[in-house]
Design a protein around this motif. Structure first.
Motif, PDB file in Angstrom:
ATOM      1  N   GLN A  58       0.834  -1.198   0.000  1.00  0.00           N
ATOM      2  CA  GLN A  58       0.000   0.000   0.000  1.00  0.00           C
ATOM      3  C   GLN A  58       0.872   1.252   0.000  1.00  0.00           C
ATOM      4  N   GLY A  59       1.953   1.210   0.778  1.00  0.00           N
ATOM      5  CA  GLY A  59       2.888   2.330   0.788  1.00  0.00           C
ATOM      6  C   GLY A  59       3.530   2.538  -0.573  1.00  0.00           C
ATOM      7  N   MET A  60       3.861   1.430  -1.253  1.00  0.00           N
ATOM      8  CA  MET A  60       4.423   1.530  -2.599  1.00  0.00           C
ATOM      9  C   MET A  60       3.410   2.177  -3.552  1.00  0.00           C
ATOM     10  N   ALA A  61       2.145   1.766  -3.420  1.00  0.00           N
ATOM     11  CA  ALA A  61       1.095   2.332  -4.279  1.00  0.00           C
ATOM     12  C   ALA A  61       0.986   3.837  -4.086  1.00  0.00           C
ATOM     13  N   ILE A  62       1.070   4.269  -2.817  1.00  0.00           N
ATOM     14  CA  ILE A  62       1.020   5.709  -2.520  1.00  0.00           C
ATOM     15  C   ILE A  62       2.209   6.424  -3.147  1.00  0.00           C
ATOM     16  N   SER A  63       3.403   5.836  -2.997  1.00  0.00           N
ATOM     17  CA  SER A  63       4.605   6.472  -3.547  1.00  0.00           C
ATOM     18  C   SER A  63       4.524   6.568  -5.066  1.00  0.00           C
ATOM     19  N   PHE A  64       4.078   5.483  -5.718  1.00  0.00           N
ATOM     20  CA  PHE A  64       3.926   5.526  -7.178  1.00  0.00           C
ATOM     21  C   PHE A  64       2.938   6.636  -7.572  1.00  0.00           C
ATOM     22  N   LEU A  86       1.395   8.330 -16.433  1.00  0.00           N
ATOM     23  CA  LEU A  86       0.500   7.188 -16.661  1.00  0.00           C
ATOM     24  C   LEU A  86       1.156   5.890 -16.220  1.00  0.00           C
ATOM     25  N   GLU A  87       2.438   5.767 -16.502  1.00  0.00           N
ATOM     26  CA  GLU A  87       3.196   4.571 -16.090  1.00  0.00           C
ATOM     27  C   GLU A  87       3.142   4.386 -14.572  1.00  0.00           C
ATOM     28  N   TYR A  88       3.354   5.470 -13.831  1.00  0.00           N
ATOM     29  CA  TYR A  88       3.344   5.377 -12.364  1.00  0.00           C
ATOM     30  C   TYR A  88       1.937   5.164 -11.814  1.00  0.00           C
ATOM     31  N   TYR A  89       0.934   5.805 -12.433  1.00  0.00           N
ATOM     32  CA  TYR A  89      -0.446   5.598 -11.984  1.00  0.00           C
ATOM     33  C   TYR A  89      -0.865   4.144 -12.192  1.00  0.00           C
ATOM     34  N   ASN A  90      -0.418   3.539 -13.310  1.00  0.00           N
ATOM     35  CA  ASN A  90      -0.753   2.133 -13.565  1.00  0.00           C
ATOM     36  C   ASN A  90      -0.060   1.194 -12.579  1.00  0.00           C
ATOM     37  N   LYS A  91       1.176   1.540 -12.202  1.00  0.00           N
ATOM     38  CA  LYS A  91       1.861   0.755 -11.171  1.00  0.00           C
ATOM     39  C   LYS A  91       1.098   0.824  -9.856  1.00  0.00           C
ATOM     40  N   SER A  92       0.630   2.020  -9.541  1.00  0.00           N
ATOM     41  CA  SER A  92      -0.148   2.225  -8.318  1.00  0.00           C
ATOM     42  C   SER A  92      -1.441   1.418  -8.366  1.00  0.00           C
ATOM     43  N   LEU A  93      -2.147   1.493  -9.498  1.00  0.00           N
ATOM     44  CA  LEU A  93      -3.406   0.766  -9.666  1.00  0.00           C
ATOM     45  C   LEU A  93      -3.204  -0.736  -9.492  1.00  0.00           C
ATOM     46  N   LEU A 149      -1.057  -2.378  -7.757  1.00  0.00           N
ATOM     47  CA  LEU A 149      -0.863  -2.740  -6.347  1.00  0.00           C
ATOM     48  C   LEU A 149      -2.168  -2.615  -5.565  1.00  0.00           C
ATOM     49  N   TYR A 150      -2.939  -1.552  -5.822  1.00  0.00           N
ATOM     50  CA  TYR A 150      -4.228  -1.406  -5.148  1.00  0.00           C
ATOM     51  C   TYR A 150      -5.143  -2.579  -5.472  1.00  0.00           C
ATOM     52  N   GLU A 151      -5.096  -3.044  -6.727  1.00  0.00           N
ATOM     53  CA  GLU A 151      -5.912  -4.197  -7.121  1.00  0.00           C
ATOM     54  C   GLU A 151      -5.445  -5.461  -6.405  1.00  0.00           C
ATOM     55  N   GLU A 152      -4.129  -5.612  -6.265  1.00  0.00           N
ATOM     56  CA  GLU A 152      -3.576  -6.790  -5.583  1.00  0.00           C
ATOM     57  C   GLU A 152      -4.026  -6.883  -4.130  1.00  0.00           C
ATOM     58  N   ILE A 153      -4.092  -5.742  -3.449  1.00  0.00           N
ATOM     59  CA  ILE A 153      -4.454  -5.769  -2.027  1.00  0.00           C
ATOM     60  C   ILE A 153      -5.943  -5.501  -1.802  1.00  0.00           C
ATOM     61  N   GLY A 154      -6.691  -5.321  -2.899  1.00  0.00           N
ATOM     62  CA  GLY A 154      -8.130  -5.126  -2.785  1.00  0.00           C
ATOM     63  C   GLY A 154      -8.529  -3.812  -2.138  1.00  0.00           C
ATOM     64  N   ASP A 155      -7.751  -2.769  -2.375  1.00  0.00           N
ATOM     65  CA  ASP A 155      -8.034  -1.461  -1.787  1.00  0.00           C
ATOM     66  C   ASP A 155      -8.951  -0.687  -2.736  1.00  0.00           C
ATOM     67  N   ASN A 156     -10.248  -0.694  -2.443  1.00  0.00           N
ATOM     68  CA  ASN A 156     -11.223  -0.051  -3.329  1.00  0.00           C
ATOM     69  C   ASN A 156     -11.020   1.455  -3.443  1.00  0.00           C
ATOM     70  N   ASN A 157     -10.735   2.109  -2.315  1.00  0.00           N
ATOM     71  CA  ASN A 157     -10.492   3.555  -2.354  1.00  0.00           C
ATOM     72  C   ASN A 157      -9.299   3.884  -3.248  1.00  0.00           C
ATOM     73  N   GLY A 158      -8.238   3.073  -3.094  1.00  0.00           N
ATOM     74  CA  GLY A 158      -7.042   3.284  -3.901  1.00  0.00           C
ATOM     75  C   GLY A 158      -7.302   3.049  -5.380  1.00  0.00           C
ATOM     76  N   MET A 159      -8.110   2.032  -5.681  1.00  0.00           N
ATOM     77  CA  MET A 159      -8.448   1.759  -7.081  1.00  0.00           C
ATOM     78  C   MET A 159      -9.249   2.914  -7.678  1.00  0.00           C
ATOM     79  N   ALA A 160     -10.215   3.441  -6.910  1.00  0.00           N
ATOM     80  CA  ALA A 160     -11.003   4.581  -7.389  1.00  0.00           C
ATOM     81  C   ALA A 160     -10.109   5.780  -7.652  1.00  0.00           C
ATOM     82  N   LEU A 161      -9.142   5.997  -6.729  1.00  0.00           N
ATOM     83  CA  LEU A 161      -8.160   7.075  -6.895  1.00  0.00           C
ATOM     84  C   LEU A 161      -7.373   6.900  -8.186  1.00  0.00           C
ATOM     85  N   SER A 162      -6.870   5.689  -8.423  1.00  0.00           N
ATOM     86  CA  SER A 162      -6.042   5.436  -9.604  1.00  0.00           C
ATOM     87  C   SER A 162      -6.843   5.580 -10.890  1.00  0.00           C
TER      88      SER A 162
END
Length: 546
Positions: free
Chosen positions: A313-319, A347-354, A356-369
Motif C-alpha cells: 500500500q505504501g508503494m502504491a502511494i509512492s507511485f 500514466l506509467e506510475y499511476y498504472n503501477k499504483s493501480l 498494487l491497489y488491485e492486488e491488495i483489494g483497496d477499493n479507495n485506492g483503485m477509485a483514486l487510480s
C-alpha cells in the motif's frame, strides 16, 4: 484550501486529482513456542496485547492530507501469512486460558486488517467480547489482580484497534468514543506508554478534522509522557505530527526542523517505516515549494524503503505521488514532445499504483487510480486536439470517460458520496467541452445534488459554475444567472472560511509558542532553583569539612 476527507482539490481550471488517506501498521503478540516470536509494542503481563499508534503523512503536492498510520506489522502475504493465521486458529481452538485466546484474535486482526478491515473489526470485537465476559466474573471474585490487569489491558487494546477501524471508515465520533474508552482503562491501571499512545491517536484524529489547537494539545501530552519514559519511537511519531501541523500552518522552517528531529530518531532506532514517513513529508514540502528534483529524491527514498519492507500500500502511494509530479509537469510544459513524455511517465506510475491497489483489494485506492488515469487521458486528449489530431483526441476522450466511470462505479459501491460528487462533475465537464450538453447537464446535476446534500461549498461552487456554462450554451440565461449567483455566493463563503482558518491557524500558533515559552521559562526557573540548591549544599559541605 479546505481539506475534504479523502480528497484534495487542485484548482477549478482543471479536473481534480483525488488524494487518499492511507494506513500501514506494525505490532505483535507472542504466543509461546508454537508461533513465531513477534516484536511487541507494549508488554502486558505475560501476554503481549496490541496498542497500535496512528501516524500522519501528507501525501500530495498542493494539499497536505493527514494519513493515518499504524506502525508497521510483519504481515506479508502468501505462505508466511497463511501459516501465521493457521497457527493463530490453532491457538484459539486449543488455548487453556481466555487471555491467550484474546491475544490470538488481536494478532489475527493485525494480520488481515489492511486487506480486510471488516474481518479485522469482527476479530477485535470478538477479543473485546471475551475480555468483557471474563471481567464481569471479577465482580464476584476476589484476588487474581494480575489476571484482571491483563484482561483490562487486552480490552483496552481491542477498544483502541476498533477505534482505528472506525476512524479509517470515517466514523469519527465512534473512533473517538472507542479510543477514549481505551484511554480511560490505561489511566486506571497506570500504563504510561499506552496512555501516551492514546493521546497520540486522539491528537491524530483532531488533526485530520482540522482542529489544530486540540491536535497540538494531545500531541504534546503524548510527547511529554514519551520523553519521561524514554520512548524514542513515540517521540519520533510526535515530532512528525507536530511538524505536520507547522507545515499546515505555513511555517516551513519549523516543519522541516520537526521532520528532521523525527527522521533522526527513526534512523537511530532503525524504524524503516518511520524513515519512509519522514521522507514523504520532507518530499511533500519540496513538492509544494516547486523543487521537483528534491521532491522526487525524497519520494524515491521513501519508495525504496517501502519496497524493502514489502509495504504494497505504501508503494502504491509512492507511485501515485511520483505520478502526480509528472502529471503536474506535463500539464504545464510548453514543449509538446516533452509534455507528452511527462504525461506518459505519469500514466506509467499511476498504472503501477493501480496494479498494487488491485492486488491488495483497496477499493479507495483503485477509485483514486482510475480517476488519475482518466485525468491523464483527458490531458493527452487536449494535447492531441492542440495538434489538430481530432481522431486521436476523440479516442482519448472516450478513454478518459471510461476511467472516470470506473472510478465512479467503485465510489457508488462503497458509498463514497464525496468521490461520486466529483466524478459526476468530472464526467459532466468532459461532455460539456465536447458539446454533448444533455449528458453534461445530467452528470453535473447529479454532482450538484450530492454537493448540496453534503453541504460542501467547494463542490457546490464548481458544479454551479459548470451548470451556468451549460445553460448559457442552451440559451437559458435566466437559469444560467441563477447558478452564477450561487457560484459567487459559494466562492465568497469559501473565502470567508479560508480567512477564518488563517486566523485560527495564527491563533493556534500563538498559543503553542506561548505555551512553549512558558514551559521554557518554567524549566529555566527550575534549573536555577536546582543550581542554587546544589550551591547551598556544596557550601554546607565545605563548611562541615572546615
Amino acid at each position: 484550501m479546505k481539506k475534504l476527507s479523502n480528497y484534495a482539490i487542485f484548482g477549478a481550471s482543471r479536473f481534480d486529482n483525488f488524494s487518499k488517506v492511507v494506513k500501514s501498521f506494525e505490532s505483535f503478540a507472542t504466543f509461546g513456542a508454537t508461533l513465531t516470536k513477534f516484536k511487541t509494542l507494549s508488554k502486558f503481563a505475560t501476554f503481549n496485547a496490541t496498542v497500535t499508534p496512528f501516524r500522519t503523512v501528507p501525501q500530495f503536492a498542493t494539499t497536505i492530507i493527514l494519513a493515518l498510520f499504524l506502525p508497521f506489522l510483519w504481515k506479508g502475504s502468501g505462505v508466511g501469512a497463511t501459516k501465521t493465521i493457521d497457527s493463530l486458529r490453532q491457538v484459539i481452538k486449543t488455548a487453556k486460558h481466555d487471555t491467550t485466546r484474546i491475544n490470538a484474535y488481536l494478532a489475527w486482526g493485525e494480520q488481515v486488517y489492511m486487506d480486510k478491515p471488516d474481518t479485522a473489526l469482527i476479530l477485535w470485537q470478538q477479543s473485546l467480547s471475551i475480555a468483557d465476559k471474563n471481567l464481569t466474573g471479577f465482580k464476584n471474585l476476589s484476588g487474581l489482580p494480575a489476571l484482571k490487569d491483563t484482561l483490562l489491558k487486552q480490552k483496552a487494546s481491542a477498544l483502541n484497534n476498533i477505534g482505528y477501524i472506525y476512524n479509517n471508515q470515517g466514523d469519527i465520533p465512534k473512533a473517538i468514543e472507542y479510543i477514549n474508552k481505551s484511554l480511560k482503562i490505561f489511566e486506571e491501571i497506570g500504563d504510561k506508554n499506552s496512555i501516551a499512545i492514546s493521546f497520540y491517536n486522539i491528537g491524530t484524529i483532531y488533526g485530520k478534522q482540522g482542529d489544530i489547537p486540540k491536535a497540538l494539545e494531545y500531541f504534546n501530552k503524548s510527547l511529554k509522557i514519551r520523553e519521561e519514559i524514554g520512548d524514542k519511537q513515540g517521540m519520533a511519531d510526535s515530532f512528525n505530527n507536530i511538524g505536520l501541523i507547522y507545515n499546515n500552518q505555513g511555517d516551513i522552517p519549523k516543519a522541516i526542523e520537526y521532520y528532521n528531529k523525527s527522521l533522526k530518531l527513526y534512523e537511530e532506532i532503525g524504524d524503516k517505516q518511520g524513515m519512509s514517513t519522514s521522507f514523504i513529508n520532507i518530499g511533500a514540502i519540496y513538492d509544494n515549494q516547486g523543487d521537483i528534483p528534491k521532491a522526487l529524491e525524497y519520494y524515491n527514498k521513501s519508495l525504496k524503503i517501502k519496497e524493502e519492507i514489502g509495504d504494497k500500500q505504501g508503494m502504491a502511494i509512492s507511485f501515485n505521488n511520483i505520478g502526480m509530479i509528472y502529471n503536474n509537469q506535463g500539464e504545464t510544459h510548453p514543449n509538446p514532445s516533452q509534455r507528452d513524455g511527462l504525461l506518459k511517465k505519469a500514466l506509467e506510475y499511476y498504472n503501477k499504483s493501480l496494479k498494487l491497489y488491485e492486488e491488495i483489494g483497496d477499493n479507495n485506492g483503485m477509485a483514486l487510480s482510475f480517476n488519475n488515469i482518466g485525468l491523464i487521458y483527458y490531458n493527452q486528449a487536449s494535447a492531441a486536439k492542440s495538434r489538430q489530431d481530432i481522431v486521436g483526441s476523440d479516442s482519448l476522450i472516450n478513454k478518459a470517460i471510461e476511467y472516470y466511470i470506473k472510478s465512479l462505479k467503485i465510489q457508488e459501491e462503497i458509498g463514497d458520496k464525496e468521490g461520486m460528487a466529483y466524478s459526476f462533475k468530472n464526467i459532466g465537464a468532459i461532455y460539456y467541452k465536447n458539446n454533448v450538453l444533455s449528458k453534461a447537464k445530467s452528470y453535473i446535476e447529479k454532482g450538484y445534488k450530492l454537493s448540496k446534500e453534503l453541504g460542501y461549498p467547494e463542490y457546490i461552487e464548481k458544479c454551479a459554475g459548470w451548470l451556468k456554462k451549460v445553460y448559457e450554451k442552451q440559451g437559458n440565461y435566466k437559469l444560467a444567472y441563477q447558478y452564477y449567483k450561487e457560484e459567487i455566493l459559494m466562492h465568497d463563503s469559501i473565502q470567508n472560511e479560508e480567512n477564518y482558518k488563517k486566523t485560527q491557524k495564527q491563533q493556534a500558533k500563538y498559543e503553542y509558542e506561548k505555551k512553549a515559552a512558558t514551559d521554557s521559562i518554567a524549566n529555566a526557573k527550575a534549573m536555577e532553583i536546582k543550581d542554587l540548591d546544589l550551591a547551598r549544599k556544596d557550601a554546607e559541605s565545605k563548611k562541615q569539612r572546615i
